[in-house]
Design an enzyme around this catalytic site. Structure first.
Site, PDB file in Angstrom:
ATOM      1  N   HIS A 132       0.823  -1.207   0.000  1.00 26.69           N
ATOM      2  CA  HIS A 132       0.000   0.000   0.000  1.00 26.69           C
ATOM      3  C   HIS A 132       0.860   1.261   0.000  1.00 26.69           C
ATOM      4  O   HIS A 132       0.446   2.291  -0.511  1.00 26.69           O
ATOM      5  CB  HIS A 132      -0.979  -0.031   1.167  1.00 26.69           C
ATOM      6  CG  HIS A 132      -2.056  -1.031   0.935  1.00 26.69           C
ATOM      7  ND1 HIS A 132      -2.136  -2.209   1.619  1.00 26.69           N
ATOM      8  CD2 HIS A 132      -3.051  -1.057   0.031  1.00 26.69           C
ATOM      9  CE1 HIS A 132      -3.145  -2.901   1.150  1.00 26.69           C
ATOM     10  NE2 HIS A 132      -3.728  -2.229   0.198  1.00 26.69           N
ATOM     11  N   CYS A 139      -9.260  -4.245 -10.889  1.00 27.39           N
ATOM     12  CA  CYS A 139      -8.766  -2.988 -10.311  1.00 27.39           C
ATOM     13  C   CYS A 139      -7.430  -3.167  -9.585  1.00 27.39           C
ATOM     14  O   CYS A 139      -6.936  -2.236  -8.972  1.00 27.39           O
ATOM     15  CB  CYS A 139      -9.801  -2.376  -9.371  1.00 27.39           C
ATOM     16  SG  CYS A 139     -10.142  -3.390  -7.930  1.00 27.39           S
TER      17      CYS A 139
HETATM   18  C1  PEP Z   1      -6.384  -5.474  -4.709  1.00 31.93           C
HETATM   19  O1  PEP Z   1      -6.237  -6.196  -3.733  1.00 31.93           O
HETATM   20  O2  PEP Z   1      -6.058  -5.807  -5.872  1.00 31.93           O
HETATM   21  C2  PEP Z   1      -6.971  -4.128  -4.546  1.00 31.93           C
HETATM   22  C3  PEP Z   1      -7.271  -3.380  -5.580  1.00 31.93           C
HETATM   23  O3  PEP Z   1      -7.144  -3.668  -3.277  1.00 31.93           O
HETATM   24  P1  PEP Z   1      -5.972  -3.064  -2.356  1.00 31.93           P
HETATM   25  O4  PEP Z   1      -4.734  -2.991  -3.214  1.00 31.93           O
HETATM   26  O5  PEP Z   1      -6.444  -1.749  -1.882  1.00 31.93           O
HETATM   27  O6  PEP Z   1      -5.875  -4.078  -1.272  1.00 31.93           O
END
Ligand code: PEP
Ligand code: MG
Length: 572
Positions: free
Chosen positions: A190, A504
């Protein structure tokens, strides 16, 4: 002497700056005793450092402006409070006066004492204050050695550290840091996602960074290739300037695609939605012609602060995103705190044995019904201002969606009764990022209007490979047959039931991966807007039906090399 250090490029962009090395155990100072006659001088030294840290924080707060001012300001206020904490200050004085320790060592002892107290606390929020305490003690320690950590001190500097937390990146940028290098970490953490959002060049996994870079070294960082040059030569400086020129030219070229459709060579229109977590992202998405916001990560509203945002604050934030997209749909993901997105409000548990498998995403929201209701009410109210979709993270079982639907129904009725405008249609979607949800997608597809595949987490859970653990090397990779099979299953289920499927995760923004996703039939991509034009250019160069004809071969690949071979052919 010139050195070249390898790392992984996690957030694009090049930077030239002075190194600011942050050793992980800056307080690992050896025992230091002083004579009785030195006590008063040592106390004066300590008090001056505390006062300087206070002034620094005060000055920094006064200089903050713009979009990040509020979040960063709250973070600084919390630290200012700690700097006035009598427990901390009297303890330090006592250690110098009675224990006859030098100020550095007293800081270390006091830090370790308080760490032990924090460790034993049951209260998750208080436990989470330990990071803040470390930060404050680090500031005092820096001032003991007359090293300012303030905005001017950091302006034009490149932070070299073992890790960087998502919560500190915005503050570092506000302080003028131009790039970050970490010795550990992964490109899908993140922190990396946030760095991309902040347009802050980031190199992770530069294993030798802390041993080979010294404070004050000149560095060139390439956030794309992951290369770090220490003490650059004349040729490196020339190459750096050339890179800046090339990047500017590339931006101009891409700029021509702003108003062009995202259409494959055989005439298929592909929708590019944006992943966003800040106003800047929303503005960029709008300007570049994104089809909408495909993933608005609301947890960033909850990080860097000690109090939960109330309904009004959340409502205004979501409403502004909706207004910012002028009628294009905005997909608001409910809170996905937990694992490496640990907040300071105490909501996400600290000290879980396996946080990625713990109370995160929708599990956390369902465990805190009042917090969840507040957020859902705010989202529903925002729907009065333009099209909104609700996306639920970390869905593992059907029951979770049943509960969310019930809540939405109850809250919609409640809000309408209270006189609020709530849209007639608010599509509900599930993130597919837990293998059980992908495998059993047919079992709950009736409960949702759309699906969004989060490949970042799906890869992690599918391969049992922590997305933040660089020790796993290439194991954590989307180029795995198991992932492609699941993607195919989810896309087929979506087609069979007439439900939109978006991807996504970060692979959606990687132009090099576009042939795979197009071959599997993906028509909705959601990615950070900074990659949007590049992806549009790549998609415009592909023939979708030709790629789909090759999907069978792709799905037969038995390993990463097989997938790479397929990709190389597709790129021909
Ligand atoms: C994912 O896990 O691919 C996602 C888009 O969510 P995050 O990266 O915020 O966990
Ligand atoms: Mg996820």
């Amino acid at each position: 002497m010139r050195k070249l250090l390898p790392g992984h490029g996690a957030s694009r962009g090049s930077a030239l700056g002075r190194a600011r090395v942050r050793q992980p155990h800056a307080l690992e100072v050896a025992e230091q005793r002083i004579r009785a006659s030195e006590v008063e001088d040592e106390l004066t030294r300590l008090h001056a450092a505390v006062a300087a840290a206070r002034t620094e924080m005060h000055d920094l707060r006064a200089r903050l402006h713009g979009a990040l001012a509020r979040e960063v300001g709250e973070f600084l206020d919390l630290h200012a409070l700690l700097l006035d904490d009598p427990e901390l200050l009297h303890g330090l004085d006592d250690l110098i006066r009675k224990g006859r320790y030098g100020a550095d060592y007293a800081l270390r002892l006091q830090r370790d004492r308080l760490a032990a107290v924090f460790q034993d606390m049951d209260d998750a929020y208080l436990k989470s204050r330990m990071d803040d305490l470390d930060h404050v003690i680090g500031r005092i320690h820096a001032h003991l050695h007359s090293r300012s950590t303030d905005a001017e001190g950091l302006a034009g500097e490149i932070l070299v550290s073992d890790t960087v937390a998502p919560s500190e990146l915005a503050q570092l940028q506000a302080q003028g840091v131009v790039a970050v290098i970490t010795s550990t970490g992964s490109t899908l953490s993140h922190s990396a996602i946030l760095a991309r959002s902040l347009h802050m060049p980031l190199v992770v996994g530069a294993a030798q960074a802390l041993t080979k870079i010294n404070d004050g070294d000149a560095l060139i960082v390439d956030g794309e290739t992951g290369e770090v040059v220490v003490d650059p030569s004349a040729a490196d400086l020339r190459a750096y300037r050339q890179r800046l020129k090339d990047a500017a030219r590339e931006q101009r070229e891409l700029g021509r695609l702003r108003s062009k459709p995202t259409r494959t060579r055989d005439g298929i229109d592909i929708a590019l939605h944006a992943n966003a977590e800040s106003r800047e992202d929303v503005a960029q998405a709008h300007a570049l012609g994104a089809a909408g916001i495909g993933l608005y990560r609301t947890e960033f509203l909850f990080l860097q602060r000690k109090e939960l945002p109330d309904e009004e604050e959340q409502f205004r934030t979501y409403r502004d995103v909706v207004l910012g997209m002028s009628g294009r749909p905005v997909t608001i993901r409910t809170l996905d705190l937990g694992a490496d997105k640990a907040d300071r409000t105490g909501l996400a548990l600290r000290g879980e044995e396996n946080p990625a498998l713990g109370l995160r995403g929708v599990r956390l929201s369902l465990a805190h019904g009042d917090v969840f209701d507040t957020q859902l009410r705010a989202i529903l109210r925002a729907s009065g201002y333009g099209p909104v979709r609700v996306l639920v993270p970390m869905v593992a079982v059907r029951e979770e969606l049943v509960q969310v639907r019930k809540r939405l129904k109850r809250l919609t009725a409640q809000l309408r009764k209270q006189g609020h405008e709530v849209a007639a249609e608010i599509p509900l979607g599930a993130m597919i990022e837990v293998p059980s949800a992908a495998i059993c997608v047919e079992h709950f597809i009736d409960l949702v209007d759309f699906l969004s595949v989060g490949t970042n987490d799906l890869v992690q859970y599918l391969l049992a490979a922590d997305r933040n653990n660089e020790a796993l090397g290439e194991l954590y990779s989307p180029l795995r047959p198991a992932l492609l099979r699941l993607l195919e299953m989810v896309l087929s289920a979506g087609r069979a039931h007439g439900k939109q499927v978006t991807v996504c995760g970060e692979i959606a923004g990687d132009a090099a991966m576009a042939p795979i996703l197009l071959a599997l039939g993906l028509e909705h991509f959601s990615l950070h807007p900074s990659h949007l034009l590049e992806l549009r250019r790549a998609i415009r160069g592909h023939d979708r039906s030709a790629l789909m004809d090759q999907a069978g071969k792709l799905l037969k690949a038995r390993d990463r090399t097989g997938i790479e071979r397929w990709l190389a052919k597709a790129a021909d």
